[in-house]
Design a protein around this motif. Structure first.
Motif, mmCIF file in Angstrom:
data_model
loop_
_atom_site.group_PDB
_atom_site.id
_atom_site.type_symbol
_atom_site.label_atom_id
_atom_site.label_comp_id
_atom_site.label_asym_id
_atom_site.label_seq_id
_atom_site.Cartn_x
_atom_site.Cartn_y
_atom_site.Cartn_z
ATOM 1 N N ALA A 190 -29.918 14.543 42.957
ATOM 2 C CA ALA A 190 -29.799 13.494 43.975
ATOM 3 C C ALA A 190 -30.760 13.757 45.133
ATOM 4 N N GLN A 191 -30.817 14.986 45.605
ATOM 5 C CA GLN A 191 -31.708 15.301 46.717
ATOM 6 C C GLN A 191 -33.168 15.238 46.304
ATOM 7 N N ALA A 192 -33.470 15.713 45.094
ATOM 8 C CA ALA A 192 -34.856 15.642 44.624
ATOM 9 C C ALA A 192 -35.297 14.199 44.464
ATOM 10 N N GLY A 193 -34.400 13.344 43.946
ATOM 11 C CA GLY A 193 -34.741 11.937 43.809
ATOM 12 C C GLY A 193 -34.970 11.255 45.144
ATOM 13 N N ARG B 218 -41.675 21.684 51.096
ATOM 14 C CA ARG B 218 -40.349 21.077 51.025
ATOM 15 C C ARG B 218 -39.744 21.238 49.629
ATOM 16 N N ARG B 219 -40.576 21.100 48.590
ATOM 17 C CA ARG B 219 -40.084 21.293 47.227
ATOM 18 C C ARG B 219 -39.650 22.730 46.991
ATOM 19 N N ALA B 220 -40.435 23.666 47.509
ATOM 20 C CA ALA B 220 -40.049 25.071 47.368
ATOM 21 C C ALA B 220 -38.751 25.354 48.114
ATOM 22 N N ALA B 221 -38.569 24.712 49.267
ATOM 23 C CA ALA B 221 -37.337 24.903 50.024
ATOM 24 C C ALA B 221 -36.138 24.379 49.263
ATOM 25 N N LEU B 222 -36.316 23.283 48.514
ATOM 26 C CA LEU B 222 -35.211 22.753 47.721
ATOM 27 C C LEU B 222 -34.827 23.724 46.609
ATOM 28 N N VAL B 223 -35.807 24.349 45.983
ATOM 29 C CA VAL B 223 -35.514 25.346 44.944
ATOM 30 C C VAL B 223 -34.763 26.529 45.545
ATOM 31 N N VAL B 224 -35.195 26.971 46.703
ATOM 32 C CA VAL B 224 -34.516 28.086 47.371
ATOM 33 C C VAL B 224 -33.093 27.692 47.758
ATOM 34 N N ALA B 225 -32.926 26.456 48.233
ATOM 35 C CA ALA B 225 -31.588 25.990 48.606
ATOM 36 C C ALA B 225 -30.672 25.933 47.385
ATOM 37 N N GLY B 226 -31.186 25.448 46.252
ATOM 38 C CA GLY B 226 -30.380 25.438 45.033
ATOM 39 C C GLY B 226 -29.995 26.838 44.593
ATOM 40 N N THR B 227 -30.924 27.786 44.734
ATOM 41 C CA THR B 227 -30.613 29.174 44.399
ATOM 42 C C THR B 227 -29.538 29.729 45.331
ATOM 43 N N ALA C 38 -32.578 25.413 37.612
ATOM 44 C CA ALA C 38 -32.163 24.022 37.783
ATOM 45 C C ALA C 38 -32.937 23.353 38.915
ATOM 46 N N GLY C 39 -33.123 24.064 40.022
ATOM 47 C CA GLY C 39 -33.880 23.499 41.135
ATOM 48 C C GLY C 39 -35.321 23.222 40.771
ATOM 49 N N LEU C 40 -35.914 24.129 40.005
ATOM 50 C CA LEU C 40 -37.318 23.949 39.619
ATOM 51 C C LEU C 40 -37.476 22.757 38.678
ATOM 52 N N VAL C 41 -36.578 22.636 37.705
ATOM 53 C CA VAL C 41 -36.648 21.499 36.780
ATOM 54 C C VAL C 41 -36.415 20.184 37.527
ATOM 55 N N ALA C 42 -35.442 20.169 38.434
ATOM 56 C CA ALA C 42 -35.151 18.947 39.191
ATOM 57 C C ALA C 42 -36.347 18.522 40.031
ATOM 58 N N VAL C 43 -36.985 19.468 40.682
ATOM 59 C CA VAL C 43 -38.122 19.142 41.543
ATOM 60 C C VAL C 43 -39.299 18.628 40.718
ATOM 61 N N ILE C 44 -39.617 19.293 39.615
ATOM 62 C CA ILE C 44 -40.783 18.912 38.812
ATOM 63 C C ILE C 44 -40.584 17.520 38.193
ATOM 64 N N LEU C 45 -39.420 17.284 37.594
ATOM 65 C CA LEU C 45 -39.194 15.993 36.943
ATOM 66 C C LEU C 45 -39.065 14.859 37.954
ATOM 67 N N ALA C 46 -38.448 15.121 39.100
ATOM 68 C CA ALA C 46 -38.374 14.086 40.127
ATOM 69 C C ALA C 46 -39.756 13.788 40.691
ATOM 70 N N MET C 47 -40.580 14.799 40.809
ATOM 71 C CA MET C 47 -41.946 14.596 41.309
ATOM 72 C C MET C 47 -42.762 13.748 40.331
ATOM 73 N N ARG D 97 -31.894 14.363 36.042
ATOM 74 C CA ARG D 97 -30.469 14.443 35.745
ATOM 75 C C ARG D 97 -30.213 14.415 34.239
ATOM 76 N N MET D 98 -30.958 13.570 33.508
ATOM 77 C CA MET D 98 -30.758 13.467 32.067
ATOM 78 C C MET D 98 -31.141 14.770 31.371
ATOM 79 N N VAL D 99 -32.295 15.309 31.709
ATOM 80 C CA VAL D 99 -32.761 16.547 31.071
ATOM 81 C C VAL D 99 -31.855 17.722 31.435
ATOM 82 N N LEU D 100 -31.459 17.817 32.683
ATOM 83 C CA LEU D 100 -30.623 18.942 33.093
ATOM 84 C C LEU D 100 -29.227 18.862 32.480
ATOM 85 N N LEU D 101 -28.710 17.662 32.267
ATOM 86 C CA LEU D 101 -27.416 17.555 31.586
ATOM 87 C C LEU D 101 -27.510 18.071 30.155
#
Length: 462
Positions: free
Chosen positions: A368-371, A392-401, A431-440, A449-453
């Motif tokens: 949701a946040q990456a989107g 900002r993308r790196a910060a999202l990965v760190v936040a997910g971790t 999960a954060g890395l996959v979310a950021v890359i696919l949303a980007m 969301r589909m791939v991570l599920l």
């Protein structure tokens, strides 16, 4: 205008839109390139369709069955991802819904266009299967026996997927992320339920349970005739076993069930027109409104009109990570579910209880946040801020971790071990890395969301 003309016009418009999209040509290229990886080799590479722990002897018919099984089971999410994210995901409903054209004809026309595109990809895969079979088949090379099982297994599943897309687009909930959850549940059910009845004698009723069409060719064609088979992965024993693919696809009731699923798909597309709900401002029920107010983050604090200008942050990176951390966990519902997931970690076997529960929660929060961050209309604006998008993308990965570590902390304290924290950090970062890359790449949360599920289910079941 007749219903046939409306359906033909809707199909032609959708096909023209498909033809102008680079995604269509990518889809047509994926099948031939992926054919090499859909069939396991003796060295263990590729997707494995195994009988009793052994790879099958690769005759022409067996090659067609294996290609069809991989498409109808493992690659359906890829096809659904394409249908929901291609150029036809947005339609001129402002015009369609007030026109006098038949809604059923419009839906059937769009369904036909989706089916044509998916079957075109299957045609490309058939040609790739012929080339692959010419190189690897044991025994006579028979192109017809490669194409027939492939289409008999995979084509009804793809046509049904096109119908499901129309049915989900017909209702407001299905048009949003809830539709992806419905597909995920139906896809998992299509993989699990047929195995339950796989030991019953072959009949039309039994084979109708097998939407993906993979059970009967593998069970009836195996030497022992039981359901000891695997698709996708697992330990492979040396040596190959024969698979009588011709007997499998000619089992009583199997061919009839595949044509019946095609008829059901057409009926579902027509049904979509009957349950279609026009686009309108959503009306929140009273109970839903009460729950939304209960779970909301609450109103912001009142503004201080005479407050001085905010000073610059002494640690901009830490502030950015903290902001992403708060946005991932926005809302009281997320916090309540996070508490539940953390408490599940106290149970024995953190790997199979607490870790999947926390990871599933993070999948929705991170996507949701990456989107939101990677929305196409927002990228140009965020690029002008003091915080560059890569940071900002790196910060999202760190936040997910950080969220994953926080959810794993009770398990680490209960077991007095660092293993839960290390596992949580690894899964949260991935999960954060996959979310950021696919949303980007996609500009939305849908693909991530589909791939991570799907990856979450693999993580849960392995």
């Amino acid at each position: 205008m007749s219903a046939v003309a409306v359906a033909r016009s809707a199909m032609n418009v959708s096909l023209r839109r498909y033809s102008r999209s680079w995604g269509l040509w990518l889809l047509l290229l994926v099948a031939p390139i992926g054919a090499r990886f859909m069939i396991a080799r003796d060295d263990g590479s590729g997707m494995q369709v195994a009988i009793g722990g052994h790879l099958p002897v690769m005759t022409s018919a067996t090659l067609g069955v294996c290609l069809g099984v991989v498409v109808s089971t493992l690659l359906l999410p890829v096809a659904f991802l394409y249908l929901r994210s291609n150029v036809t995901r947005r339609n001129p409903w402002q015009v369609d819904e007030v026109s006098g054209a038949s809604r059923a004809a419009i839906m059937l026309g769009r369904f036909a266009a989706d089916a044509v595109v998916l079957l075109a990809s299957l045609t490309a895969l058939t040609a790739a299967g012929w080339l692959l079979g010419w190189q690897i088949v044991t025994g006579p090379f028979q192109p017809g026996w490669i194409a027939l099982p492939l289409w008999l297994v995979a084509a009804p599943a793809l046509i049904g997927l096109a119908a499901l897309r129309q049915l989900l687009d017909a209702r407001p909930l299905g048009r949003r992320g809830f539709g992806e959850l419905i597909f995920f549940i139906l896809w998992m059910s299509a993989l699990v339920i047929p195995i339950v009845v796989s030991e019953r004698p072959s009949s039309f009723a039994v084979n109708m349970v097998d939407y993906a069409g993979f059970v009967r060719p593998l069970v009836a064609g195996s030497p022992s005739g039981d359901n000891d088979f695997s698709i996708g992965g697992g330990e492979i024993k040396p040596g190959r076993v024969p698979l009588d693919a011709e007997r499998g696809i000619s089992a009583p009731g199997y061919i009839g069930s595949r044509f019946a699923w095609v008829a059901i798909a057409i009926a579902l597309s027509a049904l979509a027109s009957l349950v279609y709900a026009q686009h309108s401002a959503p009306r929140r029920p009273r109970l839903a409104g009460f729950l939304a107010r209960l779970l909301a983050t609450g109103p912001p604090p009142p503004a201080i009109t005479n407050a001085p200008a905010a000073p610059s942050s002494r640690s901009p990176i830490a502030t950015l990570v903290l902001a992403e951390f708060r946005l991932v966990g926005a809302g009281r519902l997320f916090l309540y579910l996070a508490i539940v997931a953390a408490l599940l970690g106290v149970l024995p076997d953190f790997r199979h209880f607490g870790s999947p529960a926390g990871l599933l929660l993070l999948v929705f929060g991170l996507c949701a946040q990456a989107g939101r961050s990677e929305a196409r209309g927002l990228r140009h604006l965020t690029a002008t801020t003091a915080t560059p998008p890569p940071l900002r993308r790196a910060a999202l990965v760190v936040a997910g971790t950080a969220w994953a570590i926080l959810l794993a902390l009770p398990a680490a304290l209960a077991s007095w071990s660092l293993a839960p924290i290390l596992l949580g950090a690894a899964t949260g970062a991935a999960a954060g890395l996959v979310a950021v890359i696919l949303a980007m790449i996609s500009g939305s949360a849908f693909a991530a969301r589909m791939v991570l599920l799907i990856l979450w289910y693999v993580y849960l079941s392995t």
